[in-house]
Design a protein around this motif. Sequence first.
Motif, PDB file in Angstrom:
ATOM      1  N   LYS A   1      44.062  28.715  43.178  1.00  0.00           N
ATOM      2  CA  LYS A   1      42.975  29.315  43.580  1.00  0.00           C
ATOM      3  C   LYS A   1      43.007  31.056  43.556  1.00  0.00           C
ATOM      4  O   LYS A   1      44.071  31.580  44.203  1.00  0.00           O
ATOM      5  CB  LYS A   1      42.569  29.282  45.063  1.00  0.00           C
ATOM      6  CG  LYS A   1      42.318  27.718  45.339  1.00  0.00           C
ATOM      7  CD  LYS A   1      42.058  27.625  46.825  1.00  0.00           C
ATOM      8  CE  LYS A   1      42.088  26.051  47.126  1.00  0.00           C
ATOM      9  NZ  LYS A   1      42.113  26.030  48.695  1.00  0.00           N
ATOM     10  N   LYS A   2      42.297  31.498  42.666  1.00  0.00           N
ATOM     11  CA  LYS A   2      42.304  32.840  42.535  1.00  0.00           C
ATOM     12  C   LYS A   2      43.546  33.545  42.380  1.00  0.00           C
ATOM     13  O   LYS A   2      44.404  32.794  42.646  1.00  0.00           O
ATOM     14  CB  LYS A   2      41.324  33.570  43.641  1.00  0.00           C
ATOM     15  CG  LYS A   2      39.821  33.415  43.687  1.00  0.00           C
ATOM     16  CD  LYS A   2      39.355  34.237  44.644  1.00  0.00           C
ATOM     17  CE  LYS A   2      38.979  33.741  45.866  1.00  0.00           C
ATOM     18  NZ  LYS A   2      38.323  34.863  46.895  1.00  0.00           N
ATOM     19  N   GLY A   3      43.474  34.587  41.538  1.00  0.00           N
ATOM     20  CA  GLY A   3      44.990  35.176  41.251  1.00  0.00           C
ATOM     21  C   GLY A   3      44.783  36.027  40.127  1.00  0.00           C
ATOM     22  O   GLY A   3      43.665  36.397  39.646  1.00  0.00           O
ATOM     23  N   VAL A   4      45.962  36.609  39.773  1.00  0.00           N
ATOM     24  CA  VAL A   4      46.052  37.576  38.551  1.00  0.00           C
ATOM     25  C   VAL A   4      47.156  36.904  37.899  1.00  0.00           C
ATOM     26  O   VAL A   4      48.328  36.188  38.194  1.00  0.00           O
ATOM     27  CB  VAL A   4      46.371  38.873  38.988  1.00  0.00           C
ATOM     28  CG1 VAL A   4      46.684  39.796  37.758  1.00  0.00           C
ATOM     29  CG2 VAL A   4      45.338  39.473  39.801  1.00  0.00           C
ATOM     30  N   ALA A   5      47.064  37.140  36.450  1.00  0.00           N
ATOM     31  CA  ALA A   5      48.009  36.758  35.473  1.00  0.00           C
ATOM     32  C   ALA A   5      48.273  37.870  34.587  1.00  0.00           C
ATOM     33  O   ALA A   5      47.499  38.733  34.045  1.00  0.00           O
ATOM     34  CB  ALA A   5      47.509  35.722  34.510  1.00  0.00           C
ATOM     35  N   GLU A   6      49.825  38.255  34.538  1.00  0.00           N
ATOM     36  CA  GLU A   6      50.113  39.111  33.675  1.00  0.00           C
ATOM     37  C   GLU A   6      51.193  38.698  32.369  1.00  0.00           C
ATOM     38  O   GLU A   6      52.080  37.966  32.938  1.00  0.00           O
ATOM     39  CB  GLU A   6      50.757  40.336  34.372  1.00  0.00           C
ATOM     40  CG  GLU A   6      51.266  41.576  33.768  1.00  0.00           C
ATOM     41  CD  GLU A   6      51.933  42.574  34.443  1.00  0.00           C
ATOM     42  OE1 GLU A   6      52.326  43.486  33.693  1.00  0.00           O
ATOM     43  OE2 GLU A   6      52.093  42.309  35.599  1.00  0.00           O
ATOM     44  N   ALA A   7      50.736  38.928  31.134  1.00  0.00           N
ATOM     45  CA  ALA A   7      51.754  38.456  30.119  1.00  0.00           C
ATOM     46  C   ALA A   7      52.030  39.258  29.309  1.00  0.00           C
ATOM     47  O   ALA A   7      51.600  40.629  29.240  1.00  0.00           O
ATOM     48  CB  ALA A   7      50.686  37.349  29.530  1.00  0.00           C
ATOM     49  N   ASP A   8      53.377  39.132  28.544  1.00  0.00           N
ATOM     50  CA  ASP A   8      53.837  39.971  27.465  1.00  0.00           C
ATOM     51  C   ASP A   8      54.576  38.907  26.760  1.00  0.00           C
ATOM     52  O   ASP A   8      54.381  37.760  26.924  1.00  0.00           O
ATOM     53  CB  ASP A   8      54.663  41.047  28.161  1.00  0.00           C
ATOM     54  CG  ASP A   8      56.151  40.726  28.727  1.00  0.00           C
ATOM     55  OD1 ASP A   8      56.669  39.839  28.320  1.00  0.00           O
ATOM     56  OD2 ASP A   8      56.243  41.547  29.559  1.00  0.00           O
ATOM     57  N   PRO A   9      55.108  39.620  25.690  1.00  0.00           N
ATOM     58  CA  PRO A   9      55.922  38.466  24.523  1.00  0.00           C
ATOM     59  C   PRO A   9      56.874  37.489  25.319  1.00  0.00           C
ATOM     60  O   PRO A   9      57.165  36.584  24.575  1.00  0.00           O
ATOM     61  CB  PRO A   9      56.096  39.479  23.579  1.00  0.00           C
ATOM     62  CG  PRO A   9      55.420  40.578  23.635  1.00  0.00           C
ATOM     63  CD  PRO A   9      55.161  40.874  24.943  1.00  0.00           C
ATOM     64  N   ASP A  10      57.361  38.190  26.340  1.00  0.00           N
ATOM     65  CA  ASP A  10      58.612  37.390  26.654  1.00  0.00           C
ATOM     66  C   ASP A  10      58.131  36.754  28.128  1.00  0.00           C
ATOM     67  O   ASP A  10      59.337  36.032  28.680  1.00  0.00           O
ATOM     68  CB  ASP A  10      59.962  38.267  27.135  1.00  0.00           C
ATOM     69  CG  ASP A  10      60.175  38.804  25.757  1.00  0.00           C
ATOM     70  OD1 ASP A  10      60.397  38.219  24.719  1.00  0.00           O
ATOM     71  OD2 ASP A  10      60.442  40.218  25.755  1.00  0.00           O
ATOM     72  N   ARG A  11      57.221  36.888  28.638  1.00  0.00           N
ATOM     73  CA  ARG A  11      57.117  36.307  30.121  1.00  0.00           C
ATOM     74  C   ARG A  11      55.787  36.252  30.391  1.00  0.00           C
ATOM     75  O   ARG A  11      54.866  36.810  29.941  1.00  0.00           O
ATOM     76  CB  ARG A  11      57.872  37.035  31.116  1.00  0.00           C
ATOM     77  CG  ARG A  11      57.300  38.421  31.313  1.00  0.00           C
ATOM     78  CD  ARG A  11      57.962  39.314  32.406  1.00  0.00           C
ATOM     79  NE  ARG A  11      57.138  40.588  32.642  1.00  0.00           N
ATOM     80  CZ  ARG A  11      56.163  40.953  33.084  1.00  0.00           C
ATOM     81  NH1 ARG A  11      55.637  39.906  33.863  1.00  0.00           N
ATOM     82  NH2 ARG A  11      55.568  42.137  33.035  1.00  0.00           N
TER      83      ARG A  11
ATOM     84  N   SER B   1      50.703  38.382  23.159  1.00  0.00           N
ATOM     85  CA  SER B   1      50.248  39.647  23.409  1.00  0.00           C
ATOM     86  C   SER B   1      50.142  40.170  24.994  1.00  0.00           C
ATOM     87  O   SER B   1      49.565  39.344  25.700  1.00  0.00           O
ATOM     88  CB  SER B   1      48.853  40.149  22.708  1.00  0.00           C
ATOM     89  OG  SER B   1      48.866  40.057  21.227  1.00  0.00           O
ATOM     90  N   PRO B   2      50.500  41.501  25.156  1.00  0.00           N
ATOM     91  CA  PRO B   2      50.383  41.906  26.609  1.00  0.00           C
ATOM     92  C   PRO B   2      48.909  41.839  27.021  1.00  0.00           C
ATOM     93  O   PRO B   2      47.906  42.342  26.406  1.00  0.00           O
ATOM     94  CB  PRO B   2      51.025  43.353  26.624  1.00  0.00           C
ATOM     95  CG  PRO B   2      51.768  43.445  25.209  1.00  0.00           C
ATOM     96  CD  PRO B   2      51.159  42.551  24.336  1.00  0.00           C
ATOM     97  N   PHE B   3      48.700  41.329  28.270  1.00  0.00           N
ATOM     98  CA  PHE B   3      47.453  41.377  28.751  1.00  0.00           C
ATOM     99  C   PHE B   3      47.345  41.139  30.439  1.00  0.00           C
ATOM    100  O   PHE B   3      48.326  40.601  30.900  1.00  0.00           O
ATOM    101  CB  PHE B   3      46.469  40.472  28.208  1.00  0.00           C
ATOM    102  CG  PHE B   3      46.576  38.893  28.621  1.00  0.00           C
ATOM    103  CD1 PHE B   3      46.099  38.159  29.722  1.00  0.00           C
ATOM    104  CD2 PHE B   3      47.593  38.254  28.303  1.00  0.00           C
ATOM    105  CE1 PHE B   3      45.936  37.183  30.189  1.00  0.00           C
ATOM    106  CE2 PHE B   3      47.939  36.971  28.679  1.00  0.00           C
ATOM    107  CZ  PHE B   3      46.913  36.404  29.562  1.00  0.00           C
ATOM    108  N   ILE B   4      46.433  41.328  31.095  1.00  0.00           N
ATOM    109  CA  ILE B   4      46.189  41.197  32.452  1.00  0.00           C
ATOM    110  C   ILE B   4      44.889  40.434  32.533  1.00  0.00           C
ATOM    111  O   ILE B   4      43.810  40.833  31.922  1.00  0.00           O
ATOM    112  CB  ILE B   4      46.412  42.347  33.458  1.00  0.00           C
ATOM    113  CG1 ILE B   4      47.858  42.763  33.225  1.00  0.00           C
ATOM    114  CG2 ILE B   4      45.946  42.078  34.687  1.00  0.00           C
ATOM    115  CD1 ILE B   4      47.968  44.193  33.950  1.00  0.00           C
ATOM    116  N   SER B   5      44.699  39.317  33.570  1.00  0.00           N
ATOM    117  CA  SER B   5      43.356  38.685  33.553  1.00  0.00           C
ATOM    118  C   SER B   5      43.303  38.068  34.935  1.00  0.00           C
ATOM    119  O   SER B   5      44.332  37.782  35.595  1.00  0.00           O
ATOM    120  CB  SER B   5      43.494  37.454  32.560  1.00  0.00           C
ATOM    121  OG  SER B   5      42.284  36.779  32.991  1.00  0.00           O
TER     122      SER B   5
END
Length: 131
Positions: free
Chosen positions: A65-75, A40-44
């Motif tokens: 070290k620290k950062g941001v992850a962004e996901a969707d169904p394909d990436r 599922s799409p999300f940002i963390s």
Amino acid sequence: MAATFNFELVTPERLLFSGQVEQVVVPGAEGDFAVLAGHSPFISTIRPGILEVTSPEGRQQLLVKKGVAEADPDRLTILAQSAVSVEDLRGDRLASELKAAEAQLAEAKDDHARMTAEGLIDLLKRIQLKA
């Protein structure tokens, strides 16, 4: 064979990884989470920790070290302050990372910064024991 998706790991210096993977376990700010194809799409936000990447070629671990992850169904895209292969954390490199984390702890101005630095120091010491 497990379904794959596109994963990119980017630091301010360069693109560290770009390719098809089966799973990525991410050290999220609220706890570790796994990303698979169709997620599922999300940002963390990301806390310092071990990023585990499973691809058709094998498994790889990276200290991020620290950062941001962004996901969707394909990436999945991770923008990290820094990332280094756990295999490369030996000798002088590991000592340097540990010294930097201890300096970060000494300069911590609040509980969150202190806890983040302590977590990183603990993680680096565990890596040091395995080396």
